[in-house]
Design a protein around this motif. Sequence first.
Motif, PDB file in Angstrom:
ATOM      1  N   ASN A   1      -8.506 -11.622  -3.021  1.00  0.00           N
ATOM      2  CA  ASN A   1      -8.535 -12.239  -4.487  1.00  0.00           C
ATOM      3  C   ASN A   1      -7.356 -11.670  -5.192  1.00  0.00           C
ATOM      4  N   ALA A   2      -7.004 -10.348  -4.918  1.00  0.00           N
ATOM      5  CA  ALA A   2      -6.199  -9.626  -5.715  1.00  0.00           C
ATOM      6  C   ALA A   2      -4.628  -9.855  -5.200  1.00  0.00           C
ATOM      7  N   TYR A   3      -4.538 -10.102  -3.876  1.00  0.00           N
ATOM      8  CA  TYR A   3      -3.235 -10.151  -3.358  1.00  0.00           C
ATOM      9  C   TYR A   3      -2.789 -11.392  -2.478  1.00  0.00           C
ATOM     10  N   VAL A   4      -3.616 -12.268  -2.104  1.00  0.00           N
ATOM     11  CA  VAL A   4      -3.578 -13.346  -1.398  1.00  0.00           C
ATOM     12  C   VAL A   4      -3.637 -14.832  -2.051  1.00  0.00           C
ATOM     13  N   ALA A   5      -4.791 -14.748  -2.584  1.00  0.00           N
ATOM     14  CA  ALA A   5      -5.440 -16.108  -3.492  1.00  0.00           C
ATOM     15  C   ALA A   5      -4.600 -16.487  -4.446  1.00  0.00           C
ATOM     16  N   SER A   6      -3.703 -15.666  -5.032  1.00  0.00           N
ATOM     17  CA  SER A   6      -2.916 -16.170  -6.097  1.00  0.00           C
ATOM     18  C   SER A   6      -1.619 -14.863  -6.116  1.00  0.00           C
ATOM     19  N   PRO A   7      -0.373 -15.451  -6.648  1.00  0.00           N
ATOM     20  CA  PRO A   7       0.657 -14.609  -6.712  1.00  0.00           C
ATOM     21  C   PRO A   7       0.319 -13.310  -7.368  1.00  0.00           C
ATOM     22  N   ALA A   8       0.569 -12.166  -6.683  1.00  0.00           N
ATOM     23  CA  ALA A   8       0.399 -10.687  -7.608  1.00  0.00           C
ATOM     24  C   ALA A   8       1.419 -10.677  -8.508  1.00  0.00           C
ATOM     25  N   SER A   9       0.938  -9.968  -9.749  1.00  0.00           N
ATOM     26  CA  SER A   9       1.981  -9.530 -10.744  1.00  0.00           C
ATOM     27  C   SER A   9       2.893  -8.526 -10.028  1.00  0.00           C
ATOM     28  N   GLU A  10       3.984  -8.225 -10.765  1.00  0.00           N
ATOM     29  CA  GLU A  10       4.811  -7.371 -10.367  1.00  0.00           C
ATOM     30  C   GLU A  10       4.184  -5.519 -10.029  1.00  0.00           C
ATOM     31  N   ASP A  11       3.221  -5.556 -11.274  1.00  0.00           N
ATOM     32  CA  ASP A  11       2.762  -4.163 -11.315  1.00  0.00           C
ATOM     33  C   ASP A  11       1.504  -4.113 -10.337  1.00  0.00           C
ATOM     34  N   ASP A  12       0.893  -5.331  -9.988  1.00  0.00           N
ATOM     35  CA  ASP A  12      -0.158  -5.248  -8.738  1.00  0.00           C
ATOM     36  C   ASP A  12       0.375  -5.144  -7.502  1.00  0.00           C
ATOM     37  N   SER A  13       1.636  -5.816  -7.308  1.00  0.00           N
ATOM     38  CA  SER A  13       2.228  -5.370  -5.958  1.00  0.00           C
ATOM     39  C   SER A  13       2.892  -4.155  -5.822  1.00  0.00           C
ATOM     40  N   HIS A  14       3.183  -3.585  -7.046  1.00  0.00           N
ATOM     41  CA  HIS A  14       3.704  -2.267  -6.876  1.00  0.00           C
ATOM     42  C   HIS A  14       2.262  -1.349  -6.376  1.00  0.00           C
ATOM     43  N   VAL A  15       1.347  -1.557  -6.913  1.00  0.00           N
ATOM     44  CA  VAL A  15       0.227  -0.849  -6.524  1.00  0.00           C
ATOM     45  C   VAL A  15      -0.218  -1.089  -5.121  1.00  0.00           C
ATOM     46  N   PHE A  16      -0.049  -2.193  -4.462  1.00  0.00           N
ATOM     47  CA  PHE A  16      -0.418  -2.654  -3.281  1.00  0.00           C
ATOM     48  C   PHE A  16       0.398  -1.820  -2.365  1.00  0.00           C
ATOM     49  N   LEU A  17       1.818  -1.805  -2.674  1.00  0.00           N
ATOM     50  CA  LEU A  17       2.741  -1.316  -1.957  1.00  0.00           C
ATOM     51  C   LEU A  17       2.770   0.234  -2.063  1.00  0.00           C
ATOM     52  N   ALA A  18       2.182   0.918  -3.074  1.00  0.00           N
ATOM     53  CA  ALA A  18       2.231   2.157  -3.020  1.00  0.00           C
ATOM     54  C   ALA A  18       1.170   2.725  -2.282  1.00  0.00           C
ATOM     55  N   LEU A  19      -0.255   2.052  -2.286  1.00  0.00           N
ATOM     56  CA  LEU A  19      -1.115   2.221  -1.649  1.00  0.00           C
ATOM     57  C   LEU A  19      -0.930   2.353   0.031  1.00  0.00           C
ATOM     58  N   GLU A  20      -0.163   1.189   0.370  1.00  0.00           N
ATOM     59  CA  GLU A  20       0.244   0.942   1.640  1.00  0.00           C
ATOM     60  C   GLU A  20       0.979   2.090   2.129  1.00  0.00           C
ATOM     61  N   GLN A  21       2.193   2.566   1.324  1.00  0.00           N
ATOM     62  CA  GLN A  21       2.971   3.678   1.916  1.00  0.00           C
ATOM     63  C   GLN A  21       2.114   4.959   1.983  1.00  0.00           C
ATOM     64  N   PHE A  22       0.999   5.279   1.222  1.00  0.00           N
ATOM     65  CA  PHE A  22       0.297   6.169   1.475  1.00  0.00           C
ATOM     66  C   PHE A  22      -0.647   5.957   2.644  1.00  0.00           C
ATOM     67  N   ALA A  23      -1.110   5.007   2.986  1.00  0.00           N
ATOM     68  CA  ALA A  23      -1.852   4.786   4.134  1.00  0.00           C
ATOM     69  C   ALA A  23      -0.745   5.113   5.413  1.00  0.00           C
ATOM     70  N   VAL A  24       0.372   4.606   5.399  1.00  0.00           N
ATOM     71  CA  VAL A  24       1.532   5.052   6.459  1.00  0.00           C
ATOM     72  C   VAL A  24       1.711   6.435   6.548  1.00  0.00           C
ATOM     73  N   HIS A  25       1.872   7.083   5.145  1.00  0.00           N
ATOM     74  CA  HIS A  25       2.344   8.455   5.320  1.00  0.00           C
ATOM     75  C   HIS A  25       0.863   9.421   6.071  1.00  0.00           C
ATOM     76  N   ARG A  26      -0.208   8.731   5.551  1.00  0.00           N
ATOM     77  CA  ARG A  26      -1.297   9.797   6.146  1.00  0.00           C
ATOM     78  C   ARG A  26      -1.406   9.509   7.816  1.00  0.00           C
ATOM     79  N   VAL A  27      -1.127   8.469   8.085  1.00  0.00           N
ATOM     80  CA  VAL A  27      -1.026   8.229   9.852  1.00  0.00           C
ATOM     81  C   VAL A  27      -0.089   8.863  10.234  1.00  0.00           C
ATOM     82  N   VAL A  28       1.281   8.798   9.721  1.00  0.00           N
ATOM     83  CA  VAL A  28       2.367   9.648  10.102  1.00  0.00           C
ATOM     84  C   VAL A  28       2.111  11.104  10.316  1.00  0.00           C
ATOM     85  N   ARG A  29       1.248  11.600   9.023  1.00  0.00           N
ATOM     86  CA  ARG A  29       1.061  13.062   9.063  1.00  0.00           C
ATOM     87  C   ARG A  29       0.279  13.634  10.702  1.00  0.00           C
ATOM     88  N   TRP A  30      -0.822  12.637  10.919  1.00  0.00           N
ATOM     89  CA  TRP A  30      -1.520  12.886  12.106  1.00  0.00           C
ATOM     90  C   TRP A  30      -0.619  12.672  13.325  1.00  0.00           C
TER      91      TRP A  30
END
Length: 196
Positions: free
Chosen positions: A106-135
């Motif tokens: 609902n937040a990211y696929v059903a309708s276009p995300a706002s610029e701020d919402d996209s920023h939140v998603f990309l920041a959280l995605e980068q955090f997930a990548v960073h955590r796995v990179v640390r492992w």
Amino acid sequence: MTHSTRDKILIAAATMLGEDPTARLSVRAVATRAGVSTGSLRHFFPTQRALIDEVVARLHEVDLPDDPMQDLTRTPSERLVACLQLVLSQVGTGEQARNHWGSLYNAYVASPASEDDSHVFLALEQFAVHRVVRWLAALHDEGALAPGELEHHARFLLTVVNGLLTERALPGDLARLEFEERTLTTAASAILRRLP
């Protein structure tokens, strides 16, 4: 322990994201959760983007309690699989998994995300990548990782995890759980060095 106003704001925003990664971190909602005025929040974080960036930067510094990667009594594959299972466990199963997946849709696929919402998603995605990179960096330092870029390996593993998270949201999710560990083991073996 008393927290500064700035820390209260960051804790509130991080808690809201932890409870719901699709949470709209509006100034009013975060200020209310932190128990501060909107003016105070704007003083420290003039934009939603500045707040998100600081929350995610702080998350990068947090070490997981009982991090499976630190358990050197297990093989590299066992540790990596346990780390990925930890990511999966945060979503749960059944209704909890369906609610999580539905919120993301609902937040990211059903309708276009706002610029701020996209920023939140990309920041959280980068955090997930960073955590796995640390492992993966720990495995690389041990000589257990196959050649390749750490971020590429991390994104491959997260793609597998995202597929499993989607399966958890679909009917028959509990019947599939027994296959998750085998799937994760197969994914881990694809990026680990084959030992003689």
